[in-house]
Motif scaffolding. Structure first.
Motif, PDB file in Angstrom:
ATOM      1  N   SER A 116     -32.044 -31.100  21.192  1.00  0.00           N
ATOM      2  CA  SER A 116     -32.370 -30.811  19.993  1.00  0.00           C
ATOM      3  C   SER A 116     -31.225 -31.735  18.909  1.00  0.00           C
ATOM      4  O   SER A 116     -30.016 -31.775  19.121  1.00  0.00           O
ATOM      5  N   SER A 175     -36.749 -31.583  21.596  1.00  0.00           N
ATOM      6  CA  SER A 175     -37.548 -31.508  22.869  1.00  0.00           C
ATOM      7  C   SER A 175     -37.439 -30.751  23.882  1.00  0.00           C
ATOM      8  O   SER A 175     -36.658 -29.629  23.644  1.00  0.00           O
ATOM      9  N   ASN A 176     -37.791 -30.991  25.146  1.00  0.00           N
ATOM     10  CA  ASN A 176     -37.583 -29.992  26.315  1.00  0.00           C
ATOM     11  C   ASN A 176     -36.207 -29.969  26.601  1.00  0.00           C
ATOM     12  O   ASN A 176     -35.698 -29.227  27.215  1.00  0.00           O
ATOM     13  N   LYS A 210     -45.938 -30.024  16.108  1.00  0.00           N
ATOM     14  CA  LYS A 210     -45.738 -30.759  17.536  1.00  0.00           C
ATOM     15  C   LYS A 210     -46.103 -32.384  17.179  1.00  0.00           C
ATOM     16  O   LYS A 210     -47.433 -32.415  16.718  1.00  0.00           O
ATOM     17  N   ASN A 229     -43.495 -34.757  23.702  1.00  0.00           N
ATOM     18  CA  ASN A 229     -42.120 -34.679  23.692  1.00  0.00           C
ATOM     19  C   ASN A 229     -41.420 -33.785  22.641  1.00  0.00           C
ATOM     20  O   ASN A 229     -40.580 -32.989  22.669  1.00  0.00           O
ATOM     21  N   LEU A 230     -41.908 -34.449  21.273  1.00  0.00           N
ATOM     22  CA  LEU A 230     -40.992 -34.084  20.170  1.00  0.00           C
ATOM     23  C   LEU A 230     -41.796 -32.897  19.317  1.00  0.00           C
ATOM     24  O   LEU A 230     -42.955 -33.001  19.045  1.00  0.00           O
ATOM     25  N   THR A 231     -40.882 -32.069  18.943  1.00  0.00           N
ATOM     26  CA  THR A 231     -41.540 -31.034  18.010  1.00  0.00           C
ATOM     27  C   THR A 231     -40.468 -30.971  16.722  1.00  0.00           C
ATOM     28  O   THR A 231     -39.285 -30.963  16.864  1.00  0.00           O
TER      29      THR A 231
END
Length: 245
Positions: A182, A178-179, A126, A130-132
């Motif tokens: 991708s 992100s949610n 993470k 927002n971004l993973t």
């Protein structure tokens, strides 16, 4: 009249990352010959092909793609295939840590060697709210480079260490998501992936480094006694090449 065929024993093993049980056989003289010739050639491509051929030939369960297995899966498979092929006990020399000089011979049963998985290891990093960043494990080529090519002294240039590190990192990026969206690494260029990694903060980059530091690995703890000082020490040996040293 053709000569009879020699029967070959079969064994079962669970692939660590897949938790799937498969059947395999020991490698035969023909595969051992391929490995020896490849090692003598000192050609990375030939060594890679030989190891891949050996593992692929020895896996009897259909549908297992060696190229797609995690590095530690390949190490574990190769260790067990070798053990069933040429003997399950290996003799190595361990340097006593209390004096850093005295070497003690130790016999290790390869059946006792297992993959150690760190509790804080994760493929998902993470980066912010927002971004993973999702990582994948190093490839068969990285397994070959770490366990065979390095021993030939072909990757000891200190000036290449940073470049090698970044090349390894971007080769192990699977996707960024992100949610809402991708981005798959397979749709990105090497330059784009490099620029993405270079824009991370030092704290975020530390998380990426942690992924590699905690990757599951072959590991075994030994208790040895220095015959000169009578001091007992615990020694951790890790990585496939350590068990054949």
């Amino acid at each position: 009249m053709p000569l009879p065929k020699v029967s070959t024993p079969q064994y079962t093993i669970k692939i660590p990352s897949l938790q799937k049980e498969i059947k395999y056989r020991p490698f035969l003289v023909r595969e051992e010959k391929i490995l020896i010739i490849a090692m003598e050639s000192e050609d990375p491509k030939q060594i890679s092909d030989a190891v891949k051929t050996t593992i692929s030939n020895c896996i009897l369960t259909k549908g297992i793609k060696v190229d797609q297995l995690a590095t530690f899966d390949i190490e574990y498979l190769f260790l067990n295939i070798r053990g069933k092929s040429v003997g399950e006990n290996v003799d190595i020399l361990i340097t006593c840590p209390d004096d850093g000089r005295t070497q003690v011979p130790v016999s290790i049963n390869l059946d006792d060697i297992q993959i150690q998985i760190s509790e804080d290891h994760s493929k998902d990093i993470k980066l912010d709210d927002n971004l993973t960043l999702r990582m994948k494990y190093p490839s068969l080529d990285e397994f070959i480079k770490s366990n065979f090519i390095n021993e030939l002294g072909e990757n000891n240039n200190p000036n290449m260490s940073v470049n090698d590190t970044f090349d390894l990192i971007i080769s192990c990026i699977e996707q960024v998501y992100s949610n809402e969206e991708s981005w798959s690494a397979s749709d990105c260029t090497k330059k784009e992936l490099m620029e993405f990694i270079e824009q991370l903060s030092p704290i975020q980059f530390k998380q990426v480094e942690k992924f590699f530091e905690t990757i599951p690995k072959l590991s075994h703890v030994l208790t040895i006694k220095n015959p000169n000082t009578e001091v007992e020490s615990k020694v951790v040996i890790e990585g496939l090449s350590s068990f054949f040293g």
